[in-house]
Scaffold this active site. Structure first.
Site, PDB file in Angstrom:
ATOM      1  N   LYS A  44       0.801  -1.216   0.000  1.00 15.72           N
ATOM      2  CA  LYS A  44       0.000   0.000   0.000  1.00 15.72           C
ATOM      3  C   LYS A  44       0.834   1.265   0.000  1.00 15.72           C
ATOM      4  O   LYS A  44       0.494   2.247  -0.662  1.00 15.72           O
ATOM      5  CB  LYS A  44      -0.939  -0.006   1.219  1.00 15.72           C
ATOM      6  CG  LYS A  44      -1.973  -1.126   1.234  1.00 15.72           C
ATOM      7  CD  LYS A  44      -2.880  -0.990   2.446  1.00 15.72           C
ATOM      8  CE  LYS A  44      -3.915  -2.108   2.487  1.00 15.72           C
ATOM      9  NZ  LYS A  44      -3.317  -3.401   2.814  1.00 15.72           N
ATOM     10  N   HIS A 103     -14.804  -4.681   8.153  1.00 17.81           N
ATOM     11  CA  HIS A 103     -14.017  -4.286   6.979  1.00 17.81           C
ATOM     12  C   HIS A 103     -14.171  -5.253   5.803  1.00 17.81           C
ATOM     13  O   HIS A 103     -13.351  -5.256   4.882  1.00 17.81           O
ATOM     14  CB  HIS A 103     -12.523  -4.159   7.326  1.00 17.81           C
ATOM     15  CG  HIS A 103     -12.258  -3.223   8.471  1.00 17.81           C
ATOM     16  ND1 HIS A 103     -12.462  -1.863   8.381  1.00 17.81           N
ATOM     17  CD2 HIS A 103     -11.822  -3.462   9.744  1.00 17.81           C
ATOM     18  CE1 HIS A 103     -12.147  -1.300   9.536  1.00 17.81           C
ATOM     19  NE2 HIS A 103     -11.765  -2.240  10.379  1.00 17.81           N
ATOM     20  N   ARG A 142      -6.852  -8.044 -10.022  1.00 12.66           N
ATOM     21  CA  ARG A 142      -7.551  -9.288 -10.365  1.00 12.66           C
ATOM     22  C   ARG A 142      -9.014  -8.961 -10.607  1.00 12.66           C
ATOM     23  O   ARG A 142      -9.447  -7.824 -10.428  1.00 12.66           O
ATOM     24  CB  ARG A 142      -7.434 -10.290  -9.215  1.00 12.66           C
ATOM     25  CG  ARG A 142      -7.896  -9.699  -7.880  1.00 12.66           C
ATOM     26  CD  ARG A 142      -7.952 -10.708  -6.778  1.00 12.66           C
ATOM     27  NE  ARG A 142      -8.106 -10.125  -5.463  1.00 12.66           N
ATOM     28  CZ  ARG A 142      -9.231  -9.667  -4.947  1.00 12.66           C
ATOM     29  NH1 ARG A 142     -10.346  -9.710  -5.657  1.00 12.66           N
ATOM     30  NH2 ARG A 142      -9.272  -9.166  -3.731  1.00 12.66           N
TER      31      ARG A 142
END
Length: 661
Positions: free
Chosen positions: A116, A235, A297
């Site tokens: 990230k 989440h 993906r």
């Protein structure tokens, strides 16, 4: 186009890829673990190859085993699905080193977006807005605490690798930062083997909006509009929709262009998703959305994009991987209507969404919705893999119509044998804020406990379960008209007692036949009258207090599932030692709970017994009933013997009075 592809995945996504490949004339090879030998994706594929034991690490994550299977089968390309190895650059390189085509992006593109912090730095250079925060290499606790103070609390600590909410902690005040950092690092290290983190500004009212992008090997990149995935628990996404509610044409263009820049910055080819977080505390605004990460993906929620665009994204994947250009340009893409997807899981929302395992005794899903699934009735949901059992997708002319269709589809789901979140999903559809499109990632948490637990079974439900247990809802097999008179007895009303387990508690229900297809059920001090208008062993039309109501019953052995008023309820006919006898015992006496045949007498007068010991075994209604001692004591009399036919209420055994014992 390829002649044959191998699908390096299982379950729903493997079945999804197989369907498109078959339509395109492409042969498919499935791989399977020992736990999936009888799985649906194995049955659907043109051929299947075993790759290892049940554990994912020794099968679906075993790169050499998958490469060997692909080469042995003669496959030309490998589709990774999602999850498992789909975002593993080492797998991409192994596929290509074997002379095969990877149906997805390059290893370099996956690596560029795999961490990230590095991805955010890359996006800043590409002019894509990123969340305010620290995304650098320094990881000293004191330094990160200083960065958090500079950003301003509350902040979010996030693992730099992986996803799914692991290694993520919200911190409200400086005093809690160090403990939260240590906890996040431990979880990230355990989940991803990388304990490094980044620190970002926490948004009070965030929305999770992602953009579907597609690139090819000819330098073309387009976006296929956005999806809103804000309805989350822990989440993890629960219900997704496309397009995003409240999205203006102008903001869609800005967000879509940012997603295209992100994909172009890494020379992206194939299907991908650029995920943004939007601060909607002041509404959905062009200056308040930020890059979070890119999933390199196909996404679980891709069907909603297919529904509003009329495209098959798996077909696009195959064509791009085969070297063809994108089938459409940006100006050719349009939005048609609205779509929702609900993820149907084997889990218990009332127990913090604890995954459930077991056999799917019932699996009937509505034909009006698109159902993407990798299981069938009779399949086992094992602890080895993700417990999602199906995706329910609906499409409508507008959001209201699509949501109404989703709620109706979820209410029509008939899943038995294990606990699912179907009721929870249906209740989500009825949340006023969600129905109005006022969504954010904290909506489920604010809705409260009432959203999580399924309603208790009503007396009507208990009544239907009892009648099913006694065979009164079976389709009449005898053409003789007398065979259609359920519970008929010439000299008075027939009464029988049935014992049912529901939610771990045992219930005794006394069923009295009042006439043709009319019954009274006494349970827990309440009496319920019912008239069975029609029943064929599954579909039932029953009248309660003048109201004619439909229900669906599934009976398999001792297990009974009752689907009534949009909810499913599980029962089991009690047969274990101790259960039937205690319920049927009266003080010192053991009474026959219904007419039947005495099969076994396990004790003789004078024998000392303990509470729960099996004493007499009866056979009634094709069920074996084990009757047990109601207390500790000494057997005084056994007036029956094996082979005796006894009436309901007959004395089977008596104990000595407690004083004498």
């Amino acid at each position: 186009m390829f002649r044959k592809i191998l699908i390096a995945n299982r379950g729903e996504i493997a079945c999804r890829v197989i369907r498109t490949a078959r339509r395109m004339g492409v042969a498919t090879v499935a791989v399977y673990s020992d736990a999936d030998r009888q799985a649906l994706h194995v049955a659907m594929a043109d051929e299947a190859i075993r790759i290892g034991p049940a554990e994912a690490a020794k099968s679906y994550l075993d790169i050499p085993a998958i490469i060997a299977a692909a080469k042995a089968s003669g496959a030309e390309a490998v589709h990774p699905g999602y999850g498992f190895l789909s975002e593993n650059p080492d797998f991409v390189e192994a596929v290509e080193a074997a002379g095969l085509v990877f149906i997805g992006p390059s290893a370099n593109a996956i690596r560029a977006m795999g961490l990230k912090d590095a991805a955010k730095a890359l996006m800043e250079k590409a002019g894509v807005p990123v969340v305010p925060g620290y995304h650098g290499e320094r990881q000293e606790a004191d330094f990160l605490a200083g960065e958090a103070a500079a950003i301003g609390y509350p902040v979010l600590i996030k693992a730099r690798a992986g996803g799914g909410g692991k290694g993520m902690r919200r911190v409200e005040r400086p005093a809690d930062f160090t403990a939260a950092l240590e906890s996040a690092r431990r979880e990230a290290e355990s989940a991803f083997g990388d304990g490094r983190v980044l620190v970002e500004k926490y948004m009070a009212k965030p929305r999770h909006i992602e953009v579907q992008v597609f690139g090819d090997g000819h330098g073309n990149v387009v976006h296929l509009f956005e999806r809103d995935c804000s309805l989350q628990r822990r989440h993890q996404k629960v219900i997704e929709e496309a397009p995003a509610p409240g999205m203006t044409t102008e903001m869609r263009a800005v967000m879509g262009a940012a997603a295209v820049r992100a994909a172009a910055a890494i020379g992206y080819s194939g299907a991908g998703t650029v995920e943004f977080i939007a601060d909607v505390s002041k509404g959905l605004r062009q200056d308040r959305f930020y890059f979070m990460e890119m999933n390199t993906r196909l996404q679980v929620e891709h069907p909603v994009t297919e529904a509003i665009t009329g495209l098959d994204l798996v077909e696009w994947q195959l064509r791009v991987a085969a070297g063809e250009p994108l089938p459409k340009r940006q100006e050719d893409l349009v939005i048609d209507g609205w779509a929702f997807e609900a993820r149907l899981y084997a889990e218990n929302p009332a127990r913090d969404f604890l995954p459930a395992t077991g056999r799917l005794t019932v699996f009937d899903l509505p034909g009006e919705a698109r159902i993407d699934s990798g299981v069938r009735a009779g399949d086992i949901i094992t602890p080895y893999y993700d417990p999602m059992i199906a995706k329910v997708i609906t499409h409508g002319r507008d959001r209201k119509e699509a949501l109404a269709r989703l709620e109706a589809a979820l209410a029509a789901c008939r899943v038995g044998g294990l606990t699912t979140n179907a009721g929870f999903l249906a209740r989500l559809c009825r949340l006023p804020a969600f129905a109005a499109g006022d969504v954010d990632t904290g909506l489920i948490g604010r809705a409260g406990e009432g959203l999580l637990a399924d309603p208790d079974a009503s007396e009507e439900v208990f009544t239907l379960a009892a009648l099913s247990a006694l065979g009164f809802l079976d389709a009449p097999a005898d053409p003789d008209p007398w065979g259609h008179v359920r519970g008929f007895r010439l000299w008075g009303n027939a009464a029988q007692t049935v014992f049912l387990d529901h939610g771990g508690a045992e219930h005794a229900l006394r069923v009295t036949a009042l006439g043709k297809d009319r019954f009274r059920i006494d349970h827990d001090g309440m009496a319920t009258d019912i008239r069975v208008q029609s029943a064929d062993g599954r579909a039932v039309q029953a009248e309660f207090d003048g109201h004619l109501l439909p229900a669906t019953i599934h009976r398999e052995g001792a297990d009974i599932a009752v689907f009534f008023a949009g909810h499913g309820h599980a029962f089991a006919v009690t047969q274990e030692a101790g259960h039937q006898g205690e319920a049927a015992a009266g003080g010192d006496r053991l009474l026959a709970p219904m007419p039947g045949l005495v099969r076994i007498v396990s004790v003789a007068p004078g024998a000392r017994v303990a509470r729960g010991d099996a004493l007499v075994t009866m056979e009634a209604m094709k069920m074996e009933l084990v009757l047990a001692a109601p207390r500790d004591g000494v057997v005084a009399a056994v007036p029956v013997a094996a082979g005796d036919q006894v009436a309901e209420g007959a004395l089977l055994l008596a104990l000595e009075p407690e004083e004498a014992a």
